[in-house]
Design a protein around this motif. Structure first.
Motif, PDB file in Angstrom:
ATOM      1  N   PHE A  18       9.406  -5.933  32.947  1.00  0.00           N
ATOM      2  CA  PHE A  18       8.852  -6.039  31.820  1.00  0.00           C
ATOM      3  C   PHE A  18       9.678  -6.244  30.713  1.00  0.00           C
ATOM      4  CE2 PHE A  18       7.658  -3.183  28.237  1.00  0.00           C
ATOM      5  CZ  PHE A  18       6.079  -3.097  27.402  1.00  0.00           C
ATOM      6  N   PHE A  19       9.612  -6.446  29.556  1.00  0.00           N
ATOM      7  CA  PHE A  19      10.070  -7.329  28.007  1.00  0.00           C
ATOM      8  C   PHE A  19       9.543  -6.342  26.952  1.00  0.00           C
ATOM      9  CE2 PHE A  19      12.209  -9.596  31.360  1.00  0.00           C
ATOM     10  CZ  PHE A  19      12.784  -9.568  31.185  1.00  0.00           C
ATOM     11  N   SER A  20       9.616  -6.008  26.302  1.00  0.00           N
ATOM     12  CA  SER A  20      10.028  -5.258  24.859  1.00  0.00           C
ATOM     13  C   SER A  20      10.291  -5.192  23.945  1.00  0.00           C
ATOM     14  CB  SER A  20       8.998  -3.476  25.044  1.00  0.00           C
ATOM     15  OG  SER A  20       8.657  -3.485  23.998  1.00  0.00           O
ATOM     16  N   VAL A  21       9.908  -5.820  23.028  1.00  0.00           N
ATOM     17  CA  VAL A  21      11.235  -6.569  21.665  1.00  0.00           C
ATOM     18  C   VAL A  21       9.996  -6.219  20.246  1.00  0.00           C
ATOM     19  CG1 VAL A  21      11.844  -8.775  20.422  1.00  0.00           C
ATOM     20  CG2 VAL A  21      10.894  -8.863  22.910  1.00  0.00           C
ATOM     21  N   ASP A  22      10.863  -5.920  19.218  1.00  0.00           N
ATOM     22  CA  ASP A  22      10.294  -5.171  17.878  1.00  0.00           C
ATOM     23  C   ASP A  22      11.389  -5.601  17.165  1.00  0.00           C
ATOM     24  OD1 ASP A  22       9.176  -3.853  16.254  1.00  0.00           O
ATOM     25  OD2 ASP A  22       7.454  -2.672  17.836  1.00  0.00           O
ATOM     26  N   PHE A  23      10.961  -6.128  15.645  1.00  0.00           N
ATOM     27  CA  PHE A  23      11.751  -6.134  14.911  1.00  0.00           C
ATOM     28  C   PHE A  23      12.085  -5.169  13.998  1.00  0.00           C
ATOM     29  CE2 PHE A  23      12.215  -6.290  10.213  1.00  0.00           C
ATOM     30  CZ  PHE A  23      13.006  -7.295  10.525  1.00  0.00           C
ATOM     31  N   SER A  24      11.906  -3.755  13.485  1.00  0.00           N
ATOM     32  CA  SER A  24      11.286  -3.254  13.336  1.00  0.00           C
ATOM     33  C   SER A  24      12.515  -1.823  13.633  1.00  0.00           C
ATOM     34  CB  SER A  24      10.575  -2.383  12.387  1.00  0.00           C
ATOM     35  OG  SER A  24       9.936  -1.726  13.412  1.00  0.00           O
ATOM     36  N   GLU A  25      13.634  -0.651  13.597  1.00  0.00           N
ATOM     37  CA  GLU A  25      14.019  -0.183  14.156  1.00  0.00           C
ATOM     38  C   GLU A  25      13.446   1.009  14.938  1.00  0.00           C
ATOM     39  OE1 GLU A  25      17.653   2.971  12.821  1.00  0.00           O
ATOM     40  OE2 GLU A  25      17.624   2.068  11.471  1.00  0.00           O
ATOM     41  N   GLU A  26      12.700   1.776  13.752  1.00  0.00           N
ATOM     42  CA  GLU A  26      11.335   2.378  14.348  1.00  0.00           C
ATOM     43  C   GLU A  26      10.291   2.177  15.076  1.00  0.00           C
ATOM     44  OE1 GLU A  26       7.283   4.984  12.875  1.00  0.00           O
ATOM     45  OE2 GLU A  26       8.431   4.433  11.042  1.00  0.00           O
ATOM     46  N   GLY A  27       9.943   0.270  15.539  1.00  0.00           N
ATOM     47  CA  GLY A  27      10.124   0.249  16.447  1.00  0.00           C
ATOM     48  C   GLY A  27      10.640   0.122  17.936  1.00  0.00           C
ATOM     49  N   PHE A  28      11.793  -0.747  17.781  1.00  0.00           N
ATOM     50  CA  PHE A  28      12.830  -0.418  18.757  1.00  0.00           C
ATOM     51  C   PHE A  28      12.784   1.074  19.462  1.00  0.00           C
ATOM     52  CE2 PHE A  28      17.006  -0.124  19.507  1.00  0.00           C
ATOM     53  CZ  PHE A  28      17.020  -0.831  21.313  1.00  0.00           C
ATOM     54  N   ASN A  29      12.985   1.576  18.501  1.00  0.00           N
ATOM     55  CA  ASN A  29      13.400   3.007  19.301  1.00  0.00           C
ATOM     56  C   ASN A  29      12.070   3.479  19.893  1.00  0.00           C
ATOM     57  OD1 ASN A  29      16.208   2.965  18.252  1.00  0.00           O
ATOM     58  ND2 ASN A  29      15.380   3.797  16.538  1.00  0.00           N
ATOM     59  N   ASN A  30      10.897   3.626  19.287  1.00  0.00           N
ATOM     60  CA  ASN A  30       9.615   3.977  20.224  1.00  0.00           C
ATOM     61  C   ASN A  30       9.685   2.845  21.463  1.00  0.00           C
ATOM     62  OD1 ASN A  30       9.128   5.924  18.355  1.00  0.00           O
ATOM     63  ND2 ASN A  30       7.591   3.970  17.204  1.00  0.00           N
ATOM     64  N   CYS A  38      14.039  -1.738  28.757  1.00  0.00           N
ATOM     65  CA  CYS A  38      13.774  -3.152  28.249  1.00  0.00           C
ATOM     66  C   CYS A  38      13.098  -3.249  27.468  1.00  0.00           C
ATOM     67  CB  CYS A  38      11.437  -2.662  28.820  1.00  0.00           C
ATOM     68  SG  CYS A  38      11.186  -1.895  27.888  1.00  0.00           S
ATOM     69  N   ALA A  39      13.343  -2.643  25.990  1.00  0.00           N
ATOM     70  CA  ALA A  39      13.294  -2.437  25.488  1.00  0.00           C
ATOM     71  C   ALA A  39      14.868  -3.314  24.535  1.00  0.00           C
ATOM     72  CB  ALA A  39      13.347  -1.429  23.692  1.00  0.00           C
ATOM     73  N   HIS A  40      13.915  -4.119  23.138  1.00  0.00           N
ATOM     74  CA  HIS A  40      15.121  -5.087  22.667  1.00  0.00           C
ATOM     75  C   HIS A  40      14.579  -5.223  21.449  1.00  0.00           C
ATOM     76  CE1 HIS A  40      16.705  -5.979  26.631  1.00  0.00           C
ATOM     77  NE2 HIS A  40      15.085  -6.970  27.069  1.00  0.00           N
ATOM     78  N   ARG A  41      15.771  -5.361  20.654  1.00  0.00           N
ATOM     79  CA  ARG A  41      15.252  -5.553  18.988  1.00  0.00           C
ATOM     80  C   ARG A  41      15.431  -6.742  18.462  1.00  0.00           C
ATOM     81  NH1 ARG A  41      17.447  -2.667  13.124  1.00  0.00           N
ATOM     82  NH2 ARG A  41      15.988  -2.905  12.065  1.00  0.00           N
ATOM     83  N   GLY A  42      14.314  -7.639  17.641  1.00  0.00           N
ATOM     84  CA  GLY A  42      14.686  -8.429  17.091  1.00  0.00           C
ATOM     85  C   GLY A  42      13.509  -9.560  17.052  1.00  0.00           C
ATOM     86  N   LEU A  43      13.533 -10.628  16.692  1.00  0.00           N
ATOM     87  CA  LEU A  43      11.835 -11.391  16.674  1.00  0.00           C
ATOM     88  C   LEU A  43      11.732 -11.553  17.440  1.00  0.00           C
ATOM     89  CD1 LEU A  43      12.931 -13.341  12.751  1.00  0.00           C
ATOM     90  CD2 LEU A  43      12.045 -11.283  13.483  1.00  0.00           C
TER      91      LEU A  43
END
Length: 146
Positions: A18-30, A38-43
């Protein structure tokens, strides 16, 4: 909203990466709180192009949930259901949360509006398609949330 946690536990229960990718800092932290590494920050489209091939054991995707580029919802602006809505709203028209998000996007050189959200999701869908498995083969591969 809980989608990352639910998808992570679904992937884990069915023995999928499982990979989760979120642009926002808040989404990434969540996402980090929900699934750790599994969390990655970016587009999402950049992740699929630059990181996914090296991180994935098979290079294939079984399921993708595209929720990576924020949208201004109808509850905030009923005109969002009209064809004319993708035009930029003024900062004064946004909820405090969406205004915070717009500033975060702006700091990264991006524009937060529904037209850009549509373009990002289309680009992500086209890139996901390159990695997608035919339906009968999807059971043992990756789940990705963008």
């Amino acid at each position: 909203e809980g989608s990352t946690s639910w998808l992570y536990h679904f992937a884990k229960a069915t023995n999928r990466d499982f990979f989760s990718v979120d642009f926002s800092e808040e989404g990434f932290n969540n996402a980090q709180r929900a699934c750790g590494a599994c969390a990655h920050r970016g587009l999402g489209e950049q992740f699929l192009e630059e990181e996914f091939p090296a991180l994935s054991q098979t290079g294939k995707i079984a399921f993708a949930y595209l929720d990576n580029y924020d949208w201004v919802w109808a509850g905030e602006h009923p005109e969002s259901y009209t064809l004319q809505f993708p035009a930029m709203l003024s900062d004064e028209q946004l909820s405090p949360y969406k205004l915070k998000m717009r500033k975060e996007y702006r700091e990264e050189g991006l524009t937060l509006n529904n037209e850009q959200s549509q373009k990002a999701h289309l680009e992500q869908a086209m890139r996901v398609h390159r990695f997608f498995l035919p339906l009968p083969q999807r059971s043992a591969h990756r789940v990705i949330a963008l």
